[in-house]
Design a protein around this motif. Structure first.
Motif, PDB file in Angstrom:
ATOM      1  N   VAL A 166       0.837  -1.192   0.000  1.00  0.00           N
ATOM      2  CA  VAL A 166       0.000   0.000   0.000  1.00  0.00           C
ATOM      3  C   VAL A 166       0.876   1.247   0.000  1.00  0.00           C
ATOM      4  O   VAL A 166       0.603   2.214  -0.707  1.00  0.00           O
ATOM      5  N   GLY A 167       1.947   1.216   0.780  1.00  0.00           N
ATOM      6  CA  GLY A 167       2.839   2.372   0.860  1.00  0.00           C
ATOM      7  C   GLY A 167       3.678   2.582  -0.386  1.00  0.00           C
ATOM      8  O   GLY A 167       4.001   3.703  -0.740  1.00  0.00           O
ATOM      9  N   LEU A 168       4.036   1.516  -1.048  1.00  0.00           N
ATOM     10  CA  LEU A 168       4.885   1.598  -2.239  1.00  0.00           C
ATOM     11  C   LEU A 168       4.156   0.980  -3.431  1.00  0.00           C
ATOM     12  O   LEU A 168       4.400  -0.156  -3.810  1.00  0.00           O
ATOM     13  N   ARG A 169       3.261   1.727  -4.011  1.00  0.00           N
ATOM     14  CA  ARG A 169       2.407   1.168  -5.056  1.00  0.00           C
ATOM     15  C   ARG A 169       3.179   0.595  -6.236  1.00  0.00           C
ATOM     16  O   ARG A 169       2.765  -0.380  -6.826  1.00  0.00           O
ATOM     17  N   ARG A 170       4.304   1.167  -6.565  1.00  0.00           N
ATOM     18  CA  ARG A 170       5.030   0.637  -7.726  1.00  0.00           C
ATOM     19  C   ARG A 170       5.641  -0.722  -7.445  1.00  0.00           C
ATOM     20  O   ARG A 170       5.967  -1.460  -8.351  1.00  0.00           O
ATOM     21  N   TRP A 171       5.820  -1.067  -6.161  1.00  0.00           N
ATOM     22  CA  TRP A 171       6.351  -2.368  -5.782  1.00  0.00           C
ATOM     23  C   TRP A 171       5.251  -3.397  -5.537  1.00  0.00           C
ATOM     24  O   TRP A 171       5.542  -4.568  -5.292  1.00  0.00           O
ATOM     25  N   SER A 172       4.008  -2.975  -5.583  1.00  0.00           N
ATOM     26  CA  SER A 172       2.900  -3.881  -5.281  1.00  0.00           C
ATOM     27  C   SER A 172       2.930  -5.166  -6.100  1.00  0.00           C
ATOM     28  O   SER A 172       2.792  -6.251  -5.531  1.00  0.00           O
ATOM     29  N   PRO A 173       3.100  -5.102  -7.422  1.00  0.00           N
ATOM     30  CA  PRO A 173       3.112  -6.368  -8.179  1.00  0.00           C
ATOM     31  C   PRO A 173       4.234  -7.313  -7.752  1.00  0.00           C
ATOM     32  O   PRO A 173       4.005  -8.518  -7.615  1.00  0.00           O
ATOM     33  N   ALA A 174       5.416  -6.786  -7.498  1.00  0.00           N
ATOM     34  CA  ALA A 174       6.527  -7.643  -7.073  1.00  0.00           C
ATOM     35  C   ALA A 174       6.251  -8.246  -5.697  1.00  0.00           C
ATOM     36  O   ALA A 174       6.520  -9.429  -5.458  1.00  0.00           O
ATOM     37  N   LEU A 175       5.701  -7.453  -4.788  1.00  0.00           N
ATOM     38  CA  LEU A 175       5.393  -7.954  -3.455  1.00  0.00           C
ATOM     39  C   LEU A 175       4.275  -8.995  -3.493  1.00  0.00           C
ATOM     40  O   LEU A 175       4.314  -9.989  -2.774  1.00  0.00           O
ATOM     41  N   LEU A 176       3.299  -8.773  -4.340  1.00  0.00           N
ATOM     42  CA  LEU A 176       2.227  -9.762  -4.482  1.00  0.00           C
ATOM     43  C   LEU A 176       2.769 -11.053  -5.087  1.00  0.00           C
ATOM     44  O   LEU A 176       2.352 -12.147  -4.710  1.00  0.00           O
ATOM     45  N   GLY A 177       3.717 -10.928  -6.001  1.00  0.00           N
ATOM     46  CA  GLY A 177       4.357 -12.123  -6.560  1.00  0.00           C
ATOM     47  C   GLY A 177       5.120 -12.890  -5.489  1.00  0.00           C
ATOM     48  O   GLY A 177       5.068 -14.123  -5.436  1.00  0.00           O
ATOM     49  N   ALA A 178       5.793 -12.160  -4.623  1.00  0.00           N
ATOM     50  CA  ALA A 178       6.509 -12.812  -3.519  1.00  0.00           C
ATOM     51  C   ALA A 178       5.535 -13.517  -2.587  1.00  0.00           C
ATOM     52  O   ALA A 178       5.788 -14.636  -2.123  1.00  0.00           O
ATOM     53  N   ALA A 179       4.401 -12.883  -2.312  1.00  0.00           N
ATOM     54  CA  ALA A 179       3.385 -13.511  -1.467  1.00  0.00           C
ATOM     55  C   ALA A 179       2.869 -14.795  -2.116  1.00  0.00           C
ATOM     56  O   ALA A 179       2.660 -15.808  -1.436  1.00  0.00           O
ATOM     57  N   ALA A 180       2.678 -14.770  -3.422  1.00  0.00           N
ATOM     58  CA  ALA A 180       2.213 -15.970  -4.130  1.00  0.00           C
ATOM     59  C   ALA A 180       3.229 -17.099  -3.996  1.00  0.00           C
ATOM     60  O   ALA A 180       2.864 -18.256  -3.754  1.00  0.00           O
ATOM     61  N   VAL A 181       4.498 -16.767  -4.117  1.00  0.00           N
ATOM     62  CA  VAL A 181       5.548 -17.784  -3.985  1.00  0.00           C
ATOM     63  C   VAL A 181       5.565 -18.343  -2.558  1.00  0.00           C
ATOM     64  O   VAL A 181       5.695 -19.552  -2.354  1.00  0.00           O
TER      65      VAL A 181
END
Length: 153
Positions: A29-44
């Motif tokens: 939420v704080g770093l919107r441009r990193w959201s896709p990468a962080l969501l990918g990490a969560a998926a892994v």
């Protein structure tokens, strides 16, 4: 005693992943441009957790508050339908968000209907409900992804 240790380990891993998920969500939420990468990490990270659950969860269990859980899903689905309808009729673009959430709840409800039903009449009823919920989900997804003009007043 071995069962208690395994359950403790599973609980520890579950809480660790939950806290990690909350942290990832807060950062996303704080770093919107990193959201896709962080969501990918969560998926892994969810992959090993899913394996742990598959290896350790019992095939069946007794559940407290069973009716509350089922009623809650239906109340949530009804609220999503109502919110989507009200926002959609007002031409509010946020109707797409409520439609997306309602589709997810409908799919979740259908999944639990199908996977918890006993063979026979109960399964037949679950299939009928799941078809209706899948149809609702499809309508909601269509509303969520279609750019429609606002209704005229």
């Amino acid at each position: 005693m071995g069962t208690e240790k395994r359950d403790y380990g599973k609980q520890f891993m579950g809480w660790t992943l939950l806290l990690l998920g909350v942290a990832v969500g807060a950062v996303a939420v704080g770093l919107r441009r990193w959201s896709p990468a962080l969501l990918g990490a969560a998926a892994v990270l969810l992959v090993p957790w899913t394996v742990v659950l598959g290896l350790t969860l019992p095939a069946d269990t007794e559940v407290r508050n069973w009716s509350v859980a089922w009623i809650g899903l239906d109340v949530l689905m009804a609220a999503g339908c109502a919110a989507t309808a009200l926002l959609g009729l007002r031409g509010n673009p946020r109707a797409r968000l409520t439609a997306s959430a309602t589709a997810a709840v409908a799919v979740l409800d259908a999944w639990f209907d199908m996977t918890t039903a006993r063979p026979g009449a109960e399964l037949t009823q679950a299939v009928a409900c799941a078809v209706a919920e899948a149809t609702l989900a499809a309508v909601c997804v269509r509303l969520a992804v279609t750019d429609r003009p606002a209704p005229r007043e």
